[in-house]
Design a protein around this motif. Structure first.
Motif, mmCIF file in Angstrom:
data_model
loop_
_atom_site.group_PDB
_atom_site.id
_atom_site.type_symbol
_atom_site.label_atom_id
_atom_site.label_comp_id
_atom_site.label_asym_id
_atom_site.label_seq_id
_atom_site.Cartn_x
_atom_site.Cartn_y
_atom_site.Cartn_z
ATOM 1 N N SER A 50 62.889 11.275 70.186
ATOM 2 C CA SER A 50 61.893 10.285 69.777
ATOM 3 C C SER A 50 61.087 10.755 68.569
ATOM 4 O O SER A 50 60.573 9.931 67.809
ATOM 5 C CB SER A 50 60.964 9.951 70.944
ATOM 6 N N THR A 51 61.010 12.055 68.358
ATOM 7 C CA THR A 51 60.292 12.557 67.180
ATOM 8 C C THR A 51 61.016 12.159 65.903
ATOM 9 O O THR A 51 60.393 11.747 64.926
ATOM 10 C CB THR A 51 60.118 14.085 67.259
ATOM 11 N N SER A 52 62.339 12.246 65.911
ATOM 12 C CA SER A 52 63.115 11.809 64.741
ATOM 13 C C SER A 52 62.906 10.323 64.478
ATOM 14 O O SER A 52 62.832 9.891 63.330
ATOM 15 C CB SER A 52 64.602 12.095 64.947
ATOM 16 N N TYR A 53 62.816 9.553 65.539
ATOM 17 C CA TYR A 53 62.550 8.116 65.422
ATOM 18 C C TYR A 53 61.219 7.888 64.701
ATOM 19 O O TYR A 53 61.129 7.081 63.774
ATOM 20 C CB TYR A 53 62.538 7.486 66.818
ATOM 21 N N LEU A 54 60.176 8.631 65.114
ATOM 22 C CA LEU A 54 58.874 8.484 64.473
ATOM 23 C C LEU A 54 58.934 8.910 63.008
ATOM 24 O O LEU A 54 58.348 8.245 62.144
ATOM 25 C CB LEU A 54 57.812 9.300 65.219
ATOM 26 N N ILE A 55 59.655 9.970 62.709
ATOM 27 C CA ILE A 55 59.784 10.439 61.323
ATOM 28 C C ILE A 55 60.454 9.362 60.465
ATOM 29 O O ILE A 55 60.041 9.108 59.333
ATOM 30 C CB ILE A 55 60.580 11.759 61.253
ATOM 31 N N LEU A 56 61.483 8.715 60.997
ATOM 32 C CA LEU A 56 62.139 7.629 60.260
ATOM 33 C C LEU A 56 61.166 6.495 59.973
ATOM 34 O O LEU A 56 61.159 5.930 58.871
ATOM 35 C CB LEU A 56 63.346 7.105 61.047
ATOM 36 N N ILE A 57 60.337 6.167 60.938
ATOM 37 C CA ILE A 57 59.342 5.111 60.739
ATOM 38 C C ILE A 57 58.343 5.522 59.668
ATOM 39 O O ILE A 57 58.007 4.735 58.778
ATOM 40 C CB ILE A 57 58.623 4.781 62.064
ATOM 41 N N LEU A 58 57.879 6.763 59.730
ATOM 42 C CA LEU A 58 56.913 7.244 58.734
ATOM 43 C C LEU A 58 57.509 7.269 57.333
ATOM 44 O O LEU A 58 56.843 6.904 56.361
ATOM 45 C CB LEU A 58 56.395 8.629 59.121
#
Length: 90
Positions: free
Chosen positions: A67-75
């Motif tokens: 889920s951290t990678s998901y947040l990084i993609l959003i950012l």
């Protein structure tokens, strides 16, 4: 899936940003606190989108994903969007 209240979505997003702080430090938002990153997302995106992000993070975590990678993609997408929007204004 349950519907999140606004304050609950904000709280969960801040909590997730705190847990992901080491990875967030490696992004362009590395100088910001986890709370500030969360506030940036809440201020930039509509609350409806923040609720979706929190629900997605929960689902990714339940399935053992990153889920951290998901947040990084959003950012990263948010950064690109804001840079493009800024260049259109100037």
């Amino acid at each position: 899936m349950e519907t999140l209240k606004a304050h609950e979505a904000r709280r969960l997003l801040k909590s997730f940003c705190r847990r992901s702080r080491t990875t967030l430090k490696q992004t362009y938002l590395g100088n910001y606190s986890a709370e500030q990153v969360s506030d940036i997302l809440v201020q930039t995106l509509e609350l409806r989108e923040v609720k979706r992000i929190v629900q997605d993070i929960r689902l990714i975590d339940q399935r053992g994903g990153n889920s951290t990678s998901y947040l990084i993609l959003i950012l990263d997408a948010l950064k690109e969007y804001l840079e493009n929007e800024d260049s259109l204004v100037h």
